[in-house]
Design a protein around this motif. Sequence first.
Motif, PDB file in Angstrom:
ATOM      1  N   GLY A   1       1.027  -0.971   0.043  1.00  0.00           N
ATOM      2  CA  GLY A   1       0.076  -0.042   0.079  1.00  0.00           C
ATOM      3  C   GLY A   1       0.807   1.218   0.022  1.00  0.00           C
ATOM      4  N   LEU A   2       0.445   2.449  -0.615  1.00  0.00           N
ATOM      5  CA  LEU A   2       0.945   3.606  -0.532  1.00  0.00           C
ATOM      6  C   LEU A   2       0.840   4.226   0.835  1.00  0.00           C
ATOM      7  CD1 LEU A   2       0.082   4.879  -4.058  1.00  0.00           C
ATOM      8  CD2 LEU A   2       2.157   3.722  -3.386  1.00  0.00           C
ATOM      9  N   GLY A   3       1.870   4.910   1.272  1.00  0.00           N
ATOM     10  CA  GLY A   3       1.786   5.620   2.389  1.00  0.00           C
ATOM     11  C   GLY A   3       1.206   6.818   2.299  1.00  0.00           C
ATOM     12  N   ASN A   4       0.849   7.633   3.319  1.00  0.00           N
ATOM     13  CA  ASN A   4       0.297   9.000   3.167  1.00  0.00           C
ATOM     14  C   ASN A   4       0.855  10.183   2.574  1.00  0.00           C
ATOM     15  OD1 ASN A   4       1.998   9.501   5.439  1.00  0.00           O
ATOM     16  ND2 ASN A   4       0.526  10.601   6.661  1.00  0.00           N
ATOM     17  N   ASP A   5       2.328   9.842   2.418  1.00  0.00           N
ATOM     18  CA  ASP A   5       2.952  10.877   1.645  1.00  0.00           C
ATOM     19  C   ASP A   5       2.562  11.240   0.323  1.00  0.00           C
ATOM     20  OD1 ASP A   5       5.216  12.515   1.252  1.00  0.00           O
ATOM     21  OD2 ASP A   5       5.937  10.795  -0.293  1.00  0.00           O
ATOM     22  N   HIS A   6       1.823   9.941  -0.097  1.00  0.00           N
ATOM     23  CA  HIS A   6       1.312  10.137  -1.723  1.00  0.00           C
ATOM     24  C   HIS A   6       0.082  10.801  -1.711  1.00  0.00           C
ATOM     25  CE1 HIS A   6       4.268   7.145  -3.445  1.00  0.00           C
ATOM     26  NE2 HIS A   6       4.084   6.783  -2.399  1.00  0.00           N
TER      27      HIS A   6
END
Length: 335
Positions: free
Chosen positions: A127-132
């Motif tokens: 999963g992508l982290g919230n930075d994205h």
Amino acid sequence: MASSNFIDYVKINCRSGAGGAGSVHFRREKHTPKGGPDGGDGGRGGHIILRGSSQMWTLLHLKYRKHIKAEAGVAGEGGRRSGAQGTDVILEVPLGTIARNPDTGNVLAEITEDGQDIILFPGGRGGLGNDHFKTPTQQAPDYAQPGEPGCEEWVVLELKLLADVGLVGFPNAGKSTLLSVVSAARPEIADYAFTTLVPNLGVVAYRDYKSFVMADIPGIIEGASQGKGLGLRFLRHIERNSILLFLIPANSEDIRHEYNTLLNELREYNPELMDKTRLLAISKIDLVDQEALSRLKENLPKNVPVAFISSVNQQGLDELKDIIWQSLTIANEPE
């Protein structure tokens, strides 16, 4: 080698690894108390991979591994640190191995080369982290993607031996003896039917350092295509041979009838086998006199190259190799 060591069919449950979750994290350093999101991505889950190995000839090593499970990916961390990928599981298999869906029979993968890798079941994406997910209007996203799940499926692995020449004949036709004489293979040989309980492979040396691979398939009997005897279990190995060499003893009652019976069993099993190049070797010519040999030559199948051999006396073997090599050369020519 004992027949229990040759396994050409296994059914296993495979589960690839789930992807790691993305991280929800914000920079919180001494001089940047309101830093932005810096959650890292989760790692990919481990794949289930098939790898071809020319050093293997059986699926025995997978017979008791009913459940194959790859590692999950590791979750991401703050500081845009991505999680580690899950470790892949690599299943080494012999050349000629096919993976099928057990319910539909569909082919999922086919291994034909040494070192060939095929991802049978991919691991889940991390999963992508919230930075994205930061935008000009959403400076502090407090969510991240979960990792994708892995795949869990049952799969059938089926081995079809890769050989240039497949020996086809009734039990006691002399197939094992021929293979033991022309190659370094040492199959079991005896005077009773079904001596050969497993396929045997041998490398046959030819002129000018050339060679080809010959496979001794367990004896076929009439009705093998319907499951009689041992034939049905091993007929699949014939499908991969470039050339079919029919072996019929010189002292048989009716050579043409035996040849047609063998041909019919192959046709019933798989009509596409009729497209393969066929050769005929009349074996055990040391057991008949010249007069009988002359008579049987008058009742041979038509349009099939024939060699007359004696494995015991090593008669006609060079001529047989010449016919095989010539046929292989033609069969392997690009269309």
